[in-house]
Structures are given as structure tokens and as C-alpha cells.
Scaffold this active site. Structure first.
Site, mmCIF file in Angstrom:
data_model
loop_
_atom_site.group_PDB
_atom_site.id
_atom_site.type_symbol
_atom_site.label_atom_id
_atom_site.label_comp_id
_atom_site.label_asym_id
_atom_site.label_seq_id
_atom_site.Cartn_x
_atom_site.Cartn_y
_atom_site.Cartn_z
ATOM 1 N N GLY A 115 0.822 -1.218 0.000
ATOM 2 C CA GLY A 115 0.000 0.000 0.000
ATOM 3 C C GLY A 115 0.841 1.247 0.000
ATOM 4 O O GLY A 115 2.052 1.189 -0.249
ATOM 5 N N ASN A 116 0.232 2.364 0.277
ATOM 6 C CA ASN A 116 0.977 3.621 0.359
ATOM 7 C C ASN A 116 0.355 4.512 1.432
ATOM 8 O O ASN A 116 -0.665 4.161 2.022
ATOM 9 C CB ASN A 116 1.028 4.309 -1.004
ATOM 10 C CG ASN A 116 -0.364 4.627 -1.511
ATOM 11 O OD1 ASN A 116 -1.058 5.462 -0.948
ATOM 12 N ND2 ASN A 116 -0.787 3.926 -2.563
ATOM 13 N N ARG A 117 0.949 5.677 1.655
ATOM 14 C CA ARG A 117 0.577 6.492 2.812
ATOM 15 C C ARG A 117 -0.556 7.478 2.544
ATOM 16 O O ARG A 117 -0.857 8.307 3.387
ATOM 17 C CB ARG A 117 1.810 7.253 3.311
ATOM 18 C CG ARG A 117 2.900 6.334 3.808
ATOM 19 C CD ARG A 117 4.056 7.128 4.363
ATOM 20 N NE ARG A 117 3.637 7.980 5.463
ATOM 21 C CZ ARG A 117 4.417 8.876 6.052
ATOM 22 N NH1 ARG A 117 5.631 9.054 5.618
ATOM 23 N NH2 ARG A 117 3.967 9.607 7.041
ATOM 24 N N SER A 118 -1.162 7.406 1.372
ATOM 25 C CA SER A 118 -2.213 8.386 1.078
ATOM 26 C C SER A 118 -3.425 8.176 1.992
ATOM 27 O O SER A 118 -3.927 7.060 2.119
ATOM 28 C CB SER A 118 -2.637 8.260 -0.379
ATOM 29 O OG SER A 118 -3.679 9.163 -0.629
#
Ligand code: CTP
Length: 409
Positions: free
Chosen positions: A208-211
């Protein structure tokens, strides 16, 4: 710090105004609560007094020596009425001054934000429709109510927007003035993606990512308040959709692509604010991957499609496409140079470029960005609430919708 008057009219949603009050005081504002007598049948004055640290009354004949019926309205930087009932709207249209809230609204020259809440029948009644139109003509900011469960078993438009939604719009108006919520997107269809995609490895793990989705939510919230018909494709966003926004929930890049492709045709404006994973694991394990005892297996990745480029490739005349780019500078190019290259590569009309670092941008209520246009212009939006950046972007988009050749001014 601003002086905010929180008007509370007599509907069941009055209980939510205590949460709104809390958010406004936590943001550092000096809040004076002015409820109607009916509102005080739902929430006691003691609650509002304790949370606002000010005395609370609904009567013009209390504290007459202080001339409260004139002074409170004169001194306010902003008045927000939440909930605003059908009766409150009607009284405001007629310039009544039969209680402290009505008198305050009559005196005020500051921005006024009304958050209507009532049963669907009342909201859709021609009298209410006409009252809302009259108030908007006079410059009063009337928010769209949310759609959903009402007091009884019924559902429909008429719910008070979430207190966090209202607080975000109050902050926007305090920062950018009432023009930030003008109704210039009336009837426009806007498609926004938000959040960050997750690419599964097994039933419990993902890449995933931090958005956080906060910027996309702010864009949706402000567009809906400016009259747009908004569809929000949200990838793993853990907050409710803003009032008046149609929500489509997705998780992976592939699901996001499918949803965007299904919706893009009817959109006038498409904003890709989601952080899309560029790669996904080629193999998704049906069972939970065990750690075993040897070295870990490498994860093989496959490329995800570039959704924005695909959407732009199928564009029809008059559509406006906006991309987002979170960039870091390097030895070869600055953040903005990377942005300019990306704008051209994706073929978008506008690109919102953020400089990213561990502590900036992600999961914060504020943002700073530079908006680049395909004509080579750029405008920098200084650090401020995400709603302010959203409003600035909608200003530019509205100008382009009206005149596709327009610049960024
Ligand atoms: N985007 C997309 N599909 C992808 C990747 C990105 O639609 N597979 C969109 C994002 O939503 C954003 C824009 O493209 O609006 C730029 O995203 P970014 O990740 O910065 O671009 P990439 O093309 O992935 O380039 P980079 O090599 O810098 O990661």
C-alpha cells in the site's frame, strides 16, 4: 482565531451541533452558541455553555443591557447555523427578528453558512426550494444536506452534514472568504478518485501507500458545496463521504480502474487524486503466507495500468482532466521539473504537484502545492487547509470549463 457564532435550530440533528462546537473550539475559535428555544428542547443550554465557555440564551430579552441581539451579530467573523431547519430558513428569508438567532442573522454582515437538516419532504417542498434560492441569491452559503437515514425509518436527502464536513467548510470560508463556496459548479458532473490502492499479497497483507484520501475528500466536499454532482471513487479511505457526494468504494488499482472507466463518460471533470500502486504482486496467495525457516521468497511484481493516461486517451471534447503528483527532487530535476514532465506524459490539463517528505503532505489537514497547466503556467498555493487548495483548484477548473483556453489566473 476567529469569532464564530454557532446558531442551532430546533431539529433532532441539534445533538450533532455539540460535536461541531467542539471541533470549532479545538481549532482555536471563540464560539458563541445561539440556539432557538426549540433547539434547547433537544440539547440543554448547560452543554453549550460548558463547551463554549460563554453564556447561552435564545431570548432577545435576556442580557438587555448588553444589547446582545445586535452585538453578537455585529461582532461575528462568521455565522454557521447547524442544523438549519425549514422554519429557520423561512424566518431568515423574511428577515424575522423574533428570537436571538433570527435577530443575529438580520444584523450580521459577515459570511453566513447554513447547514440544512430536515425531512426529505420538507427539503423538497417548493417553499423550501424557493427559500434556499432566495438565500443563495443574497449571498448566504447554503450547504447541500446529506443523503441517508433520517430520524425515523425513512431515508433520503435531509440529513445534516457530518460536523467534520461543516467544520472544514467553516475553516475554508474563514481562510478564503465566501467566494470559495460560490455556486459556480452547479450541475457540473465531477469524478474524483481519492485514497491509496492496496495490492493484496495474501488474505491479510497488501502493498500500500501512505495516502489518507484527505485531499480527495476535500476536493469532493468543496465541489459538492459549490453545486457539483460529485462521484467519489475512494480507495481505502476511512472517513465517510462528504454530504451530497456519491461514493464508490474500491481497494485495488484494478478495481479503481474499472470504476473510473465506468464513470468517466458522463463526467465534465476528472480528478485523479488517488495514489495508485504502480505494481502489484503477480501471485496472490489464497492462504496466509507462512514465514517458514529459510530466507524469504522474493515478491514478483507486475505493472499496473496507468489509469489516468487511459482515461485521457478516451477523452471527449470539453472534458477537463486533473492529475496529482507527489514528487521529490533529485540530482537531475527539481520537483516542478518532474511535475512538468509528468503533465506532458499524462496529457492532463492540470497537474497538482506536491513536494513530499516523511512529515509533509500525508495524513495532515493542510497541504501546499503548485498547480501546473498544460499551457506552461503555474500557480503556487501556500500551505493551508486542504479545502483551500481544493477551492483554488476549482477556481481554475471553472475558468477552463467556461473557456477551455484560459490560463491559471
Ligand atoms: N496514476 C494512475 N495510474 C497509475 C499511476 C498513477 O492513474 N498506475 C495517476 C495518479 O492518480 C496521479 C498521476 O497519475 O494523478 C501521477 O501519479 P504518480 O504516481 O506521481 O505517477 P506515475 O505515473 O506512477 O509516475 P512515477 O514514476 O513518478 O511514480
Amino acid at each position: 482565531m476567529a469569532r464564530v457564532v454557532l446558531g442551532v435550530a430546533g431539529g433532532i440533528a441539534a445533538y450533532k451541533s455539540a460535536f461541531l462546537l467542539r471541533l470549532l473550539t479545538e481549532a482555536g475559535h471563540d464560539v458563541r452558541v445561539v440556539p432557538t428555544a426549540s433547539a434547547l428542547r433537544f440539547v440543554g443550554a448547560a452543554t453549550f455553555e460548558a463547551l463554549s465557555h460563554h453564556p447561552v440564551t435564545s431570548e432577545v430579552f435576556d442580557d438587555v443591557d448588553q444589547v446582545a441581539h445586535v452585538r453578537i451579530g455585529q461582532e461575528a467573523d462568521l455565522i454557521v447555523v447547524a442544523p438549519a431547519t425549514a422554519d429557520l430558513l423561512a424566518r431568515t428569508v423574511h428577515g424575522r427578528a423574533d428570537d436571538l438567532l433570527a435577530a443575529t442573522l438580520l444584523v450580521a454582515r459577515c459570511p453566513v453558512l447554513l447547514a440544512p437538516a430536515m425531512h426529505t419532504e420538507m427539503w423538497e417542498h417548493p417553499a423550501t426550494t424557493a427559500n434556499v434560492a432566495t438565500l443563495r441569491e443574497r449571498g448566504v452559503l447554503v450547504l447541500p444536506p446529506a443523503d441517508g437515514r433520517l430520524t425515523g425509518a425513512d431515508t433520503g436527502p435531509g440529513r445534516m452534514p457530518d460536523p467534520a464536513d461543516i467544520a472544514a467548510l467553516v475553516e475554508l470560508v474563514l481562510h478564503a472568504g465566501p467566494e470559495a463556496l460560490r455556486r459556480d459548479l452547479d450541475g457540473r458532473r465531477i469524478l474524483i478518485s481519492a485514497g491509496g490502492t492496496r495490492e493484496p499479497l495474501d488474505p491479510v497483507r497488501f502493498l500500500g501507500n501512505r495516502s489518507s484520501g484527505k485531499q480527495g475528500l476535500a476536493l469532493a466536499r468543496v465541489a459538492a458545496a459549490r453545486g457539483a454532482e460529485v462521484t467519489l471513487v475512494a480507495a481505502n479511505v476511512d472517513q465517510p463521504a462528504p454530504a451530497g457526494v456519491r461514493l464508490i468504494e474500491v481497494s485495488t488499482a484494478e478495481q479503481l480502474r474499472t470504476a473510473m472507466l465506468a464513470e468517466v463518460k458522463r463526467a465534465d471533470v476528472v480528478v485523479m487524486a488517488a495514489a495508485v500502486a504502480d505494481f502489484r504482486p503477480t501471485i496472490v496467495s489464497n492462504g496466509k503466507i507462512k514465514k517458514g525457516s529459510g530466507d524469504p521468497e522474493p515478491i514478483e511484481l507486475a505493472r499496473n495500468p496507468d489509469i489516468l493516461s487511459e482515461l485521457v486517451a478516451g477523452r471527449r471534447l470539453g472534458q477537463v482532466f486533473v492529475g496529482f503528483a507527489a514528487e521529490t527532487g533529485d540530482a537531475e530535476r527539481s520537483v516542478l521539473q518532474h511535475g512538468a514532465v509528468k503533465l506532458a506524459a499524462k496529457g492532463v490539463d492540470l497537474l497538482v504537484v506536491n513536494e513530499v517528505g516523511a512529515e509533509i503532505t500525508f495524513d495532515r489537514p493542510d497541504n501546499a502545492a503548485t498547480i501546473l497547466s498544460a499551457d506552461g503556467e503555474q500557480i503556487t498555493v501556500p500551505r493551508g487547509p486542504k479545502a483551500v487548495l481544493a477551492a483554488r483548484l476549482w477556481d481554475i477548473v471553472t475558468a477552463r470549463l467556461a473557456d477551455p483556453g484560459s490560463g491559471l489566473s
